[in-house]
Design an enzyme around this catalytic site. Structure first.
Site, PDB file in Angstrom:
ATOM      1  N   ARG A 148       7.802  14.392 -13.676  1.00  0.00           N
ATOM      2  CA  ARG A 148       7.300  13.022 -13.670  1.00  0.00           C
ATOM      3  C   ARG A 148       6.640  12.723 -12.322  1.00  0.00           C
ATOM      4  O   ARG A 148       6.909  13.365 -11.320  1.00  0.00           O
ATOM      5  CB  ARG A 148       8.444  12.032 -13.895  1.00  0.00           C
ATOM      6  CG  ARG A 148       9.196  12.194 -15.209  1.00  0.00           C
ATOM      7  CD  ARG A 148      10.322  11.177 -15.298  1.00  0.00           C
ATOM      8  NE  ARG A 148      11.045  11.242 -16.561  1.00  0.00           N
ATOM      9  CZ  ARG A 148      12.137  11.948 -16.767  1.00  0.00           C
ATOM     10  NH1 ARG A 148      12.654  12.689 -15.775  1.00  0.00           N
ATOM     11  NH2 ARG A 148      12.735  11.959 -17.948  1.00  0.00           N
ATOM     12  N   LYS A 172      15.188  10.280 -13.626  1.00  0.00           N
ATOM     13  CA  LYS A 172      15.670   8.941 -13.947  1.00  0.00           C
ATOM     14  C   LYS A 172      17.189   8.888 -13.863  1.00  0.00           C
ATOM     15  O   LYS A 172      17.867   9.852 -14.175  1.00  0.00           O
ATOM     16  CB  LYS A 172      15.207   8.550 -15.356  1.00  0.00           C
ATOM     17  CG  LYS A 172      13.696   8.344 -15.463  1.00  0.00           C
ATOM     18  CD  LYS A 172      13.314   7.907 -16.856  1.00  0.00           C
ATOM     19  CE  LYS A 172      11.818   7.643 -16.954  1.00  0.00           C
ATOM     20  NZ  LYS A 172      11.415   7.205 -18.304  1.00  0.00           N
ATOM     21  N   HIS A 241       1.341  11.793 -16.413  1.00  0.00           N
ATOM     22  CA  HIS A 241       2.114  11.946 -17.639  1.00  0.00           C
ATOM     23  C   HIS A 241       1.370  12.794 -18.668  1.00  0.00           C
ATOM     24  O   HIS A 241       1.993  13.439 -19.514  1.00  0.00           O
ATOM     25  CB  HIS A 241       2.484  10.593 -18.234  1.00  0.00           C
ATOM     26  CG  HIS A 241       3.581  10.688 -19.258  1.00  0.00           C
ATOM     27  ND1 HIS A 241       4.867  11.048 -18.929  1.00  0.00           N
ATOM     28  CD2 HIS A 241       3.580  10.500 -20.598  1.00  0.00           C
ATOM     29  CE1 HIS A 241       5.616  11.071 -20.024  1.00  0.00           C
ATOM     30  NE2 HIS A 241       4.859  10.746 -21.050  1.00  0.00           N
ATOM     31  N   ARG A 244       2.337  16.216 -17.905  1.00  0.00           N
ATOM     32  CA  ARG A 244       3.721  16.436 -18.345  1.00  0.00           C
ATOM     33  C   ARG A 244       3.763  16.676 -19.854  1.00  0.00           C
ATOM     34  O   ARG A 244       4.455  17.580 -20.332  1.00  0.00           O
ATOM     35  CB  ARG A 244       4.570  15.228 -17.949  1.00  0.00           C
ATOM     36  CG  ARG A 244       6.028  15.263 -18.433  1.00  0.00           C
ATOM     37  CD  ARG A 244       6.764  14.076 -17.813  1.00  0.00           C
ATOM     38  NE  ARG A 244       7.993  13.760 -18.507  1.00  0.00           N
ATOM     39  CZ  ARG A 244       9.171  14.350 -18.276  1.00  0.00           C
ATOM     40  NH1 ARG A 244       9.260  15.322 -17.389  1.00  0.00           N
ATOM     41  NH2 ARG A 244      10.257  13.967 -18.927  1.00  0.00           N
ATOM     42  N   HIS A 267      15.153  15.006 -20.195  1.00  0.00           N
ATOM     43  CA  HIS A 267      15.223  13.777 -20.977  1.00  0.00           C
ATOM     44  C   HIS A 267      16.473  12.974 -20.615  1.00  0.00           C
ATOM     45  O   HIS A 267      17.559  13.531 -20.460  1.00  0.00           O
ATOM     46  CB  HIS A 267      15.225  14.096 -22.472  1.00  0.00           C
ATOM     47  CG  HIS A 267      13.862  14.469 -22.977  1.00  0.00           C
ATOM     48  ND1 HIS A 267      13.658  15.009 -24.217  1.00  0.00           N
ATOM     49  CD2 HIS A 267      12.628  14.380 -22.409  1.00  0.00           C
ATOM     50  CE1 HIS A 267      12.358  15.231 -24.401  1.00  0.00           C
ATOM     51  NE2 HIS A 267      11.729  14.858 -23.308  1.00  0.00           N
ATOM     52  N   TYR A 276      22.492  20.018 -25.115  1.00  0.00           N
ATOM     53  CA  TYR A 276      21.958  21.198 -24.449  1.00  0.00           C
ATOM     54  C   TYR A 276      22.703  21.566 -23.166  1.00  0.00           C
ATOM     55  O   TYR A 276      22.193  22.307 -22.333  1.00  0.00           O
ATOM     56  CB  TYR A 276      20.472  20.973 -24.128  1.00  0.00           C
ATOM     57  CG  TYR A 276      19.713  20.462 -25.330  1.00  0.00           C
ATOM     58  CD1 TYR A 276      19.625  21.243 -26.482  1.00  0.00           C
ATOM     59  CD2 TYR A 276      19.131  19.208 -25.336  1.00  0.00           C
ATOM     60  CE1 TYR A 276      18.966  20.781 -27.606  1.00  0.00           C
ATOM     61  CE2 TYR A 276      18.466  18.739 -26.457  1.00  0.00           C
ATOM     62  CZ  TYR A 276      18.381  19.534 -27.588  1.00  0.00           C
ATOM     63  OH  TYR A 276      17.738  19.080 -28.704  1.00  0.00           O
TER      64      TYR A 276
END
Length: 302
Positions: A148, A172, A241, A244, A267, A276
């Site tokens: 990002r 994030k 983005h 990305r 994510h 995961y």
């Protein structure tokens, strides 16, 4: 609508004089609540206290069928929740039927991808000055890591491990993850590191710096990226983005390993990331090396 209108008027007065919201916001609440009251009255609900959650869901569904946009439906649902919260605080209602009512989600519109050949044409160049070397390294890192904008802008020198082909980013929610740095990006970054000292202040930790020697801002990164795309003939608008999304799309096209790509992207959805947690970086690096169009290639032979 007498049973509805008086309560709406009192609420709008509260918004105007107590919360001191803008006249634009008051007008938006009035439109939402008046329209809801009209529909609910037509359905046989005599006042706000008789309205159920099912009534409100039916209201939103009817608006949806009539073509209302998801953003408008979300605003209406939010308006009703706030309105009932106020009514409960004022002793006008004993419950909030809008509490768990949600509008249909706005469909996600992913940015378009960039063709692999177009990207290669933009990136397979020889930068001719220090700023061009920096910008080239930026672009290669974005596409190599699928990072990002905030993650790349926040990277420090200490976060980069060229020997291992890895970099640390803070995503994030202040979540840290390791991203891959392919051979093309390593070559570009190595060259930038030899040039960086000409710009960076002595104590500046940032990986990418401006002409003033301080950390390159997010806005500057976006502007430099746009300028690079224009000057190198990219036929589409370029922003971080989009790189990305191109990273993810190109990997999925090559590997079909959705789980690995989601892990590489970092994510934020906890229900997704928990699935995961058993994937370690060695597995992710293997998928990356096998699938990413710039993970291997001529740079290894040059």
């Amino acid at each position: 609508m007498h049973g509805y209108g008086q309560v709406i008027t009192a609420y709008l007065e509260h918004l105007r004089h107590v919360r001191r919201v803008s006249s634009h916001t008051v007008a938006a609440y009035r439109r939402d609540l008046d329209a809801a009251a009209e529909t609910l009255a037509a359905r046989g609900c005599p006042d706000w206290q008789r309205v159920s959650a099912a009534d409100l869901r039916d209201l939103l569904a009817a608006r949806h069928r009539a073509g209302a946009k998801p953003a408008s439906l979300a605003r209406l649902a939010s308006s009703l929740r706030s309105f009932y919260t106020w009514q409960m605080r004022e002793g006008r209602a004993e419950r909030n039927p809008a509490q768990d009512v949600r509008a249909p989600k706005k469909p996600a519109h992913l940015p378009s991808t960039i063709d692999v050949d177009d990207l290669a044409g933009m990136l397979d160049v020889e930068p001719d000055d220090t700023l061009a070397v920096r910008d080239h390294a930026l672009l290669e890192l974005f596409y190599s890591a699928g990072a990002r904008l905030a993650e790349v802008a926040g990277m420090d020198l200490a976060d980069l491990d060229l020997a291992a082909g890895e970099a640390r980013v803070i995503g994030k929610g202040n979540r840290e993850r390791t991203v891959p740095v392919g051979s093309r990006a390593r070559t570009a970054l190595s060259r930038w590191l030899t040039e960086r000292g000409a710009l960076a202040g002595v104590d500046e930790p940032a990986l990418f710096v401006s002409k003033r020697g301080t950390r390159l801002s997010r806005r500057s990164i976006g502007l430099r990226m746009e300028r690079w795309a224009l000057s190198h003939g990219l036929p589409v608008h370029l922003h971080p983005h989009k790189l990305r999304h191109s990273f993810a799309t190109h990997l999925l096209e090559s590997s079909a390993d959705l789980r690995a790509v989601q892990e590489l992207l970092g994510h934020a959805n906890i229900s997704t990331t928990q699935i995961y947690t058993h994937l370690d970086f060695a597995h992710l690096a293997k998928v990356y090396d096998a699938a990413h169009p710039r993970a291997r290639g001529r740079a290894e032979d040059e």
